[in-house]
Write a protein that holds these residues in place. Structure first.
Motif, short mmCIF file in Angstrom:
data_model
loop_
_atom_site.label_atom_id
_atom_site.label_comp_id
_atom_site.label_asym_id
_atom_site.label_seq_id
_atom_site.Cartn_x
_atom_site.Cartn_y
_atom_site.Cartn_z
N GLU A 22 0.82 -1.21 0.00
CA GLU A 22 0.00 0.00 0.00
C GLU A 22 0.86 1.27 0.00
O GLU A 22 0.40 2.33 0.44
CB GLU A 22 -1.02 -0.02 1.12
CG GLU A 22 -2.16 -1.00 0.80
CD GLU A 22 -3.48 -0.66 1.47
OE1 GLU A 22 -4.43 -0.30 0.74
OE2 GLU A 22 -3.55 -0.78 2.71
N ASP A 23 2.06 1.14 -0.51
CA ASP A 23 2.85 2.36 -0.76
C ASP A 23 2.10 3.14 -1.85
O ASP A 23 1.70 2.59 -2.87
CB ASP A 23 4.26 2.00 -1.24
CG ASP A 23 5.15 3.23 -1.37
OD1 ASP A 23 6.09 3.34 -0.57
OD2 ASP A 23 4.91 4.06 -2.27
N ARG A 24 1.93 4.44 -1.64
CA ARG A 24 1.15 5.25 -2.59
C ARG A 24 1.84 5.40 -3.94
O ARG A 24 1.20 5.74 -4.93
CB ARG A 24 0.82 6.60 -1.97
CG ARG A 24 -0.23 6.48 -0.87
CD ARG A 24 -0.51 7.83 -0.25
NE ARG A 24 -1.10 8.78 -1.18
CZ ARG A 24 -2.42 8.99 -1.32
NH1 ARG A 24 -3.28 8.29 -0.61
NH2 ARG A 24 -2.84 9.90 -2.16
N ALA A 98 -0.27 3.96 3.23
CA ALA A 98 -1.55 4.27 3.89
C ALA A 98 -2.65 3.46 3.23
O ALA A 98 -2.51 3.07 2.06
CB ALA A 98 -1.87 5.76 3.75
N PRO A 99 -3.77 3.19 3.95
CA PRO A 99 -4.89 2.48 3.30
C PRO A 99 -5.33 3.25 2.05
O PRO A 99 -5.37 4.48 2.07
CB PRO A 99 -6.00 2.52 4.36
CG PRO A 99 -5.29 2.74 5.65
CD PRO A 99 -4.06 3.54 5.34
N ARG A 100 -5.63 2.52 0.99
CA ARG A 100 -5.90 3.17 -0.30
C ARG A 100 -7.07 4.15 -0.23
O ARG A 100 -8.19 3.78 0.10
CB ARG A 100 -6.17 2.13 -1.38
CG ARG A 100 -6.24 2.73 -2.77
CD ARG A 100 -6.50 1.69 -3.85
NE ARG A 100 -6.45 2.33 -5.17
CZ ARG A 100 -7.45 3.03 -5.69
NH1 ARG A 100 -8.57 3.17 -5.00
NH2 ARG A 100 -7.32 3.60 -6.88
N ASP A 101 -6.77 5.41 -0.51
CA ASP A 101 -7.77 6.48 -0.50
C ASP A 101 -7.09 7.65 -1.22
O ASP A 101 -5.95 7.99 -0.91
CB ASP A 101 -8.10 6.86 0.95
CG ASP A 101 -9.26 7.85 1.03
OD1 ASP A 101 -9.73 8.32 -0.02
OD2 ASP A 101 -9.67 8.17 2.17
N PRO A 105 -3.06 11.06 2.90
CA PRO A 105 -3.26 10.40 4.20
C PRO A 105 -2.73 11.28 5.33
O PRO A 105 -1.81 12.07 5.11
CB PRO A 105 -2.42 9.13 4.08
CG PRO A 105 -1.38 9.46 3.07
CD PRO A 105 -1.96 10.47 2.13
N GLU A 106 -3.33 11.14 6.50
CA GLU A 106 -2.80 11.89 7.64
C GLU A 106 -1.69 11.08 8.29
O GLU A 106 -1.85 9.88 8.50
CB GLU A 106 -3.91 12.14 8.67
CG GLU A 106 -4.62 13.46 8.43
CD GLU A 106 -5.81 13.62 9.35
OE1 GLU A 106 -5.70 13.24 10.53
OE2 GLU A 106 -6.85 14.10 8.85
N ALA A 108 1.10 9.89 7.29
CA ALA A 108 1.97 8.94 6.57
C ALA A 108 3.36 9.57 6.43
O ALA A 108 3.49 10.78 6.26
CB ALA A 108 1.40 8.64 5.18
#
Ligand code: PMP
Length: 287
Positions: A22-24, A98-101, A105-106, A108
């Motif tokens: 889950e690396d962006r 971070a969870p995918r969104d 993300p806050e 991260a």
């Protein structure tokens, strides 16, 4: 010692180096990178590469994962551990895990990966005969000045070039003007002996090799126009070449299968390559 990579604060064996699923960078291409050439173990033009890295991060509102000084120390340590003499250092920084969104993300932490790669000297044939480029439509977004890891149009363009038996693809904007190559900046010498490369804007990546060459050219008293040129003008040019951290200055002798000028690398191209190699030599000595 086996080849190593630097991943989020640790030196790890290159073969088993990994980042989280889950690396962006992996999910959204939400990150940036730099490629710094290494010659005789010395980083070439490190400062402007780090400036551009900081600028790319700033534009995307990603924090530096460590200080610039620390980045420099890790770069040197990785080069030392891998006994890298000629090749490049690749640095990639993403917004983190971070969870995918889609939204930021806050909390991260930016993720940092560095690898090195040894490279053979440049192909003698390519340098003496020049290489071919094809022209393709530029399918990219409006912020090509950011060195983002989102490179799909560049990947597809390079593959198209390879399948056409060419070395690079020059991307052409809707107005019929060349922006740049998929991983290089584009230059021509026109029929009127005008040396031209596209002006730096959000339409191109302002190459560090491009910038260095502009500086060397001006110091030599040669005039250069930073302006857009059409693919037609390029097809009729006397000389053409590309610049990048891995090609330095590489002559282009075919555009869309047609010879450029007399079909041989141009005189000014050769002179500018020599000037750039002279600069690289100076960097090796002062390292
Ligand atoms: N344009 C693009 C799209 C690139 O990917 C690159 C290589 N990073 C360049 C130009 C050349 O930049 P540099 O001289 O900094 O390698």
């Amino acid at each position: 010692m086996p080849r190593q990579a630097f991943v989020n604060g640790r030196y790890v064996p290159h073969g088993s180096a990994a980042v989280h699923i889950e690396d962006r960078g992996y999910q959204f291409a939400d990150g940036v990178y730099e490629v710094v050439p290494v010659v005789q173990g010395a980083l070439i033009d490190e400062a402007p590469h780090l400036d551009r890295l900081e600028r790319s991060l700033c534009e995307l509102r990603i924090a530096m994962p460590m200080t610039r000084q620390a980045l420099k120390l890790v770069s040197r340590e990785l080069i030392r551990r891998n006994r890298l003499s000629r090749g490049f250092l690749y640095m990639q920084i993403t917004r983190g895990v971070a969870p995918r969104d889609h939204k930021f993300p806050e909390g991260a932490k930016p993720a940092l990966v560095m690898i090195t790669r040894q490279m053979k000297p440049q192909s003698h044939q390519a340098l003496t005969e020049g290489v071919g480029v094809i022209s393709i439509p530029d399918l990219r977004w409006n912020r090509c000045d950011i060195k983002s890891v989102s490179l799909l149009p560049n990947v597809l363009g390079k593959q198209e070039a390879v399948e056409a038996g060419a070395y690079e693809a020059w991307m052409v904007d809707p107005q019929g003007r060349v922006t740049e190559g998929t991983s290089t900046n584009a230059w021509i010498v026109t029929q009127d002996n005008e040396l031209v490369t596209r002006d730096a804007s959000t339409s191109i990546l302002n190459g560090i090799t491009r910038l260095r060459l502009l500086d060397l050219i001006r110091r030599d008293g040669i005039t250069v126009s930073e302006r857009a040129f059409s693919i037609e003008e390029a097809r009729q040019a006397r000389e053409a070449f590309i610049t990048s951290s891995s090609n330095f200055v590489m002559p282009v002798t075919r555009i869309d299968g047609q010879p450029v000028g007399n079909g041989h690398p141009g005189l000014l191209t050769g002179k500018l390559r020599e000037a750039y190699l002279g600069f690289v030599e100076g960097q090796e000595e002062s390292a």
